[in-house]
Write a protein that holds these residues in place. Sequence first.
Motif, PDB file in Angstrom:
ATOM      1  N   SER A 119      -3.686   2.733   7.048  1.00 30.58           N
ATOM      2  CA  SER A 119      -3.780   3.203   5.721  1.00 30.58           C
ATOM      3  C   SER A 119      -5.149   2.972   4.957  1.00 30.58           C
ATOM      4  O   SER A 119      -6.022   3.712   4.341  1.00 30.58           O
ATOM      5  CB  SER A 119      -2.766   3.280   4.853  1.00 30.58           C
TER       6      SER A 119
ATOM      7  N   GLY B 126      -1.957   1.462   1.449  1.00 27.04           N
ATOM      8  CA  GLY B 126      -2.257   0.265   2.483  1.00 27.04           C
ATOM      9  C   GLY B 126      -2.017  -1.039   1.877  1.00 27.04           C
ATOM     10  O   GLY B 126      -1.306  -1.803   2.520  1.00 27.04           O
TER      11      GLY B 126
ATOM     12  N   ASN C 214       1.573  -1.576   0.936  1.00 24.15           N
ATOM     13  CA  ASN C 214       2.353  -1.712   2.041  1.00 24.15           C
ATOM     14  C   ASN C 214       2.220  -3.039   2.681  1.00 24.15           C
ATOM     15  O   ASN C 214       2.974  -3.666   3.358  1.00 24.15           O
ATOM     16  CB  ASN C 214       2.097  -0.613   3.185  1.00 24.15           C
TER      17      ASN C 214
ATOM     18  N   THR D 157       3.081   5.414   5.998  1.00 23.20           N
ATOM     19  CA  THR D 157       2.906   4.119   5.203  1.00 23.20           C
ATOM     20  C   THR D 157       4.042   4.214   4.188  1.00 23.20           C
ATOM     21  O   THR D 157       4.463   3.000   4.023  1.00 23.20           O
ATOM     22  CB  THR D 157       1.454   4.391   4.459  1.00 23.20           C
TER      23      THR D 157
END
Length: 253
Positions: free
Chosen positions: A226, A90, A93, A30
Amino acid sequence: MVSLLSILVLGFFLGMRHATDADHVVALTTIVSRERSLRAAAPIGVIWGIGHTITILVVGGAIILFGIVIPPRIGLTMELSVGFMLILLGGLNLAVSMRNARAIARREAQAHASSTTPHDHAEDAGHHATVARLDRRLGRFGAYRLVRPLLIGVVHGLAGSAAIALLVLGTIRDPLWALGYLVVFGVGTIAGMLLITTALAMSFSYAARRFDRLHGGIGVVSGFLSLAFGAFLVYDIGFVQGLFTSHPQWTPG
């Protein structure tokens, strides 16, 4: 003496294997997926491993030297922090990947547009210049790229430090040798993280150079991965292992 030295050597390779645990690889993927060059991405694994080792030495050392017993609820909470960290990574990202995808789409639309008003050009150029200036200014500070993987490594170290310390206590009775084992284990983890990060960075940097959309897609996939893995950990620790119930059951491992 030979036996203890063999255990220390084994600790190094176990540390390298520990680096390949699923939650570690997901977190590294990630983070690294947001970098566009091998030079920027490769050190991330080392910094992550240093943070991980710091936590193992602090928590594991306290268990070895002072015989601290960690209650199940605290142990599960330490592991739960990893799940929340993966969810946060996550989400960040995905936000960055979506923003970059919109920027790529705007550039492609402008390149193929038959005509555009001067005002539109100026407004968009000003917007991108502002974002670029912020990235450049933040990027000048070493802490901007160092603190994030370091903190993530510290959090991940919380989840495994108790199990590693208890394993060492069951094998090595001398506290100094046990602490030495933790250090060697940490060095092995750092080495493993460097290898994993370099392999990931080579793939991602190639995608970034050749295919903007592919690189953006990798960021989205790693973000969703993630998020999903973090949510699974939260559910497993909270309900299956009972952190959110009145009967938590924790076995370090």
